[in-house]
Write a protein that holds these residues in place. Structure first.
Motif, PDB file in Angstrom:
ATOM      1  N   UNK A   9      30.379  40.018  38.317  1.00 49.48           N
ATOM      2  CA  UNK A   9      31.532  39.402  38.967  1.00 49.48           C
ATOM      3  C   UNK A   9      32.523  38.907  37.922  1.00 49.48           C
ATOM      4  N   UNK A  10      33.801  39.092  38.216  1.00 44.57           N
ATOM      5  CA  UNK A  10      34.869  38.661  37.313  1.00 44.57           C
ATOM      6  C   UNK A  10      35.851  37.765  38.061  1.00 44.57           C
ATOM      7  N   UNK A  11      36.422  36.815  37.347  1.00 42.58           N
ATOM      8  CA  UNK A  11      37.483  35.979  37.884  1.00 42.58           C
ATOM      9  C   UNK A  11      38.675  36.068  36.933  1.00 42.58           C
ATOM     10  N   UNK A  12      39.884  36.081  37.518  1.00 41.25           N
ATOM     11  CA  UNK A  12      41.076  36.211  36.716  1.00 41.25           C
ATOM     12  C   UNK A  12      42.058  35.075  37.000  1.00 41.25           C
ATOM     13  N   UNK A  13      42.754  34.663  35.955  1.00 39.13           N
ATOM     14  CA  UNK A  13      43.780  33.633  36.061  1.00 39.13           C
ATOM     15  C   UNK A  13      45.127  34.237  35.673  1.00 39.13           C
ATOM     16  N   UNK A  14      46.200  33.767  36.317  1.00 40.95           N
ATOM     17  CA  UNK A  14      47.534  34.294  36.052  1.00 40.95           C
ATOM     18  C   UNK A  14      48.539  33.163  35.862  1.00 40.95           C
ATOM     19  N   UNK A  15      49.507  33.418  34.997  1.00 42.31           N
ATOM     20  CA  UNK A  15      50.688  32.573  34.881  1.00 42.31           C
ATOM     21  C   UNK A  15      51.904  33.471  34.969  1.00 42.31           C
ATOM     22  N   UNK A  16      52.980  32.960  35.588  1.00 41.20           N
ATOM     23  CA  UNK A  16      54.173  33.758  35.830  1.00 41.20           C
ATOM     24  C   UNK A  16      55.407  33.062  35.272  1.00 41.20           C
ATOM     25  N   UNK A  17      56.409  33.883  34.899  1.00 42.41           N
ATOM     26  CA  UNK A  17      57.665  33.279  34.471  1.00 42.41           C
ATOM     27  C   UNK A  17      58.544  33.013  35.692  1.00 42.41           C
ATOM     28  N   UNK A  18      59.746  32.507  35.464  1.00 40.41           N
ATOM     29  CA  UNK A  18      60.619  32.132  36.561  1.00 40.41           C
ATOM     30  C   UNK A  18      61.055  33.342  37.388  1.00 40.41           C
ATOM     31  N   UNK A  19      61.005  34.532  36.767  1.00 38.45           N
ATOM     32  CA  UNK A  19      61.379  35.755  37.480  1.00 38.45           C
ATOM     33  C   UNK A  19      60.244  36.300  38.337  1.00 38.45           C
ATOM     34  N   UNK A  20      59.033  35.786  38.121  1.00 33.74           N
ATOM     35  CA  UNK A  20      57.880  36.251  38.886  1.00 33.74           C
ATOM     36  C   UNK A  20      57.019  37.271  38.186  1.00 33.74           C
ATOM     37  N   UNK A  21      57.376  37.615  36.951  1.00 38.96           N
ATOM     38  CA  UNK A  21      56.538  38.527  36.174  1.00 38.96           C
ATOM     39  C   UNK A  21      55.393  37.762  35.517  1.00 38.96           C
ATOM     40  N   UNK A  22      54.261  38.429  35.367  1.00 39.85           N
ATOM     41  CA  UNK A  22      53.071  37.794  34.799  1.00 39.85           C
ATOM     42  C   UNK A  22      53.220  37.655  33.291  1.00 39.85           C
ATOM     43  N   UNK A  23      53.069  36.439  32.780  1.00 39.12           N
ATOM     44  CA  UNK A  23      53.181  36.190  31.337  1.00 39.12           C
ATOM     45  C   UNK A  23      51.820  35.929  30.691  1.00 39.12           C
ATOM     46  N   UNK A  24      50.783  35.709  31.498  1.00 42.97           N
ATOM     47  CA  UNK A  24      49.427  35.597  30.958  1.00 42.97           C
ATOM     48  C   UNK A  24      48.409  35.924  32.035  1.00 42.97           C
ATOM     49  N   UNK A  25      47.401  36.673  31.622  1.00 44.98           N
ATOM     50  CA  UNK A  25      46.323  37.076  32.527  1.00 44.98           C
ATOM     51  C   UNK A  25      44.997  36.957  31.776  1.00 44.98           C
ATOM     52  N   UNK A  26      44.164  36.010  32.183  1.00 46.05           N
ATOM     53  CA  UNK A  26      42.851  35.830  31.572  1.00 46.05           C
ATOM     54  C   UNK A  26      41.782  36.419  32.483  1.00 46.05           C
ATOM     55  N   UNK A  27      40.867  37.172  31.882  1.00 49.56           N
ATOM     56  CA  UNK A  27      39.777  37.788  32.627  1.00 49.56           C
ATOM     57  C   UNK A  27      38.460  37.167  32.179  1.00 49.56           C
ATOM     58  N   UNK A  28      37.732  36.597  33.127  1.00 48.99           N
ATOM     59  CA  UNK A  28      36.463  35.929  32.841  1.00 48.99           C
ATOM     60  C   UNK A  28      35.313  36.671  33.522  1.00 48.99           C
ATOM     61  N   UNK A  29      34.210  36.778  32.822  1.00 48.11           N
ATOM     62  CA  UNK A  29      32.967  37.236  33.443  1.00 48.11           C
ATOM     63  C   UNK A  29      32.231  36.014  33.983  1.00 48.11           C
ATOM     64  N   UNK A  30      31.717  36.127  35.212  1.00 48.77           N
ATOM     65  CA  UNK A  30      31.007  35.016  35.833  1.00 48.77           C
ATOM     66  C   UNK A  30      29.527  35.103  35.478  1.00 48.77           C
ATOM     67  N   UNK A  31      29.021  34.054  34.830  1.00 48.03           N
ATOM     68  CA  UNK A  31      27.610  33.977  34.442  1.00 48.03           C
ATOM     69  C   UNK A  31      26.937  32.927  35.326  1.00 48.03           C
ATOM     70  N   UNK A  32      25.847  33.320  35.989  1.00 56.44           N
ATOM     71  CA  UNK A  32      25.110  32.380  36.831  1.00 56.44           C
ATOM     72  C   UNK A  32      24.074  31.637  35.991  1.00 56.44           C
ATOM     73  N   UNK A  33      24.150  30.315  35.972  1.00 57.70           N
ATOM     74  CA  UNK A  33      23.219  29.486  35.220  1.00 57.70           C
ATOM     75  C   UNK A  33      21.945  29.263  36.041  1.00 57.70           C
TER      76      UNK A  33
END
Length: 275
Positions: A232-256
């Motif tokens: 499973x993966x989770x992703x985070x996004x940040x956008x500029x004022x125009x609505x384009x994505x300026x950062x995209x982080x991809x995380x792998x989900x590890x179950x403890x």
């Protein structure tokens, strides 16, 4: 941000070919995945990869024409050394790529290949021909399409005109899915896989274990591994004022062991837009 997902398909036959043409690249050749809203003049993309041995950061510089089509892309390694450059010739009225020049630099020297894209009167792609810097054909790809213009059969021929294999595709438009089969030169199916027809419109065809944000970007999903398990993966996004994505982080989900989730950062994409 529309990321190109790497498929295991075509590994068998593309490994003996100079071209990177396959059913996936044909299907998405003229689909814009570089920006979501306002057309940029230039985008500087910095990609950081995280793995147990450490981190590696690479950079891409993309330049666009006035219509928003990609003109050039320069790729730099972790040392800031230019390793590849792609240059495109476009039909901006029909929004079709006509040529793509690929130049590479490495310890063995440099190479240059040009891909020529041929369309029929309906603007359906029917032929891709790759030539080296001397103008010699090194690969030829013939494509058959359905009534929607989507490829249903792709046949590959080497520099001597010898057929070496093909891919076929069956579409399920109500599910935004296409089943791709790799067929060897003796007619046997080597492998099959099912992928999305359009990643841009994926949020309209939400599947189990998929979550999207209000901008239509995928925020959680599961990927099937070769051994049958899922990651499973989770992703985070940040956008500029125009609505384009300026950062995209991809995380792998590890179950403890206690049942709680731990996020392990895998990739971090950062984009600087120049309008």
């Amino acid at each position: 941000m529309y990321k190109i997902l790497v498929s295991f398909l075509f590994i068998v036959i593309s490994s003996i070919s100079h071209a990177q043409v396959n059913m996936y690249t044909i299907l998405h050749l003229n689909e814009n995945r570089e920006y979501k809203t306002v057309k940029p003049k230039k985008v500087i993309e910095t990609i950081t990869f995280y793995d147990p041995s450490g981190t590696k950061t690479e950079k891409n510089i993309k330049v666009f024409d006035n219509s928003g089509m990609l003109l050039t892309e320069e790729r730099f390694d972790e040392n800031g050394t230019l390793t590849a450059k792609l240059t495109y010739v476009n039909d901006t009225t029909k929004r079709l790529i006509l040529e793509r020049v690929l130049e590479r630099w490495n310890s063995f020297g440099n190479s240059k290949e040009t891909a020529y894209y041929v369309y029929d009167t309906d603007n359906f792609l029917i032929l891709v021909e790759d030539k080296n810097k001397n103008g010699t054909t090194i690969n030829r790809s013939e494509i058959k399409n359905n009534e929607k213009g989507n490829p249903i059969e792709f046949s590959g021929f080497d520099r001597n005109g010898n057929f070496y294999g093909k891919e076929t595709a069956t579409y399920f438009y109500d599910k935004n899915k296409v089943k791709i089969s790799v067929v060897s030169n003796d007619g046997n199916i080597v492998s099959t896989d099912t992928i999305k027809i359009s990643f841009k419109d994926s949020f309209k065809y939400k599947e189990d274990k998929e979550t999207y944000n209000d901008r239509g970007d995928l925020t959680e999903y599961s990927s099937k591994n070769f051994n049958g398990t899922f990651t499973t993966y989770k992703e985070e996004y940040q956008y500029d004022i125009a609505g384009n994505c300026i950062e995209n982080k991809i995380h792998e989900v590890i179950m403890k062991p206690n049942g709680k989730q731990k996020l392990k950062l895998k990739n971090d994409y950062k984009m600087d837009y120049f309008y």
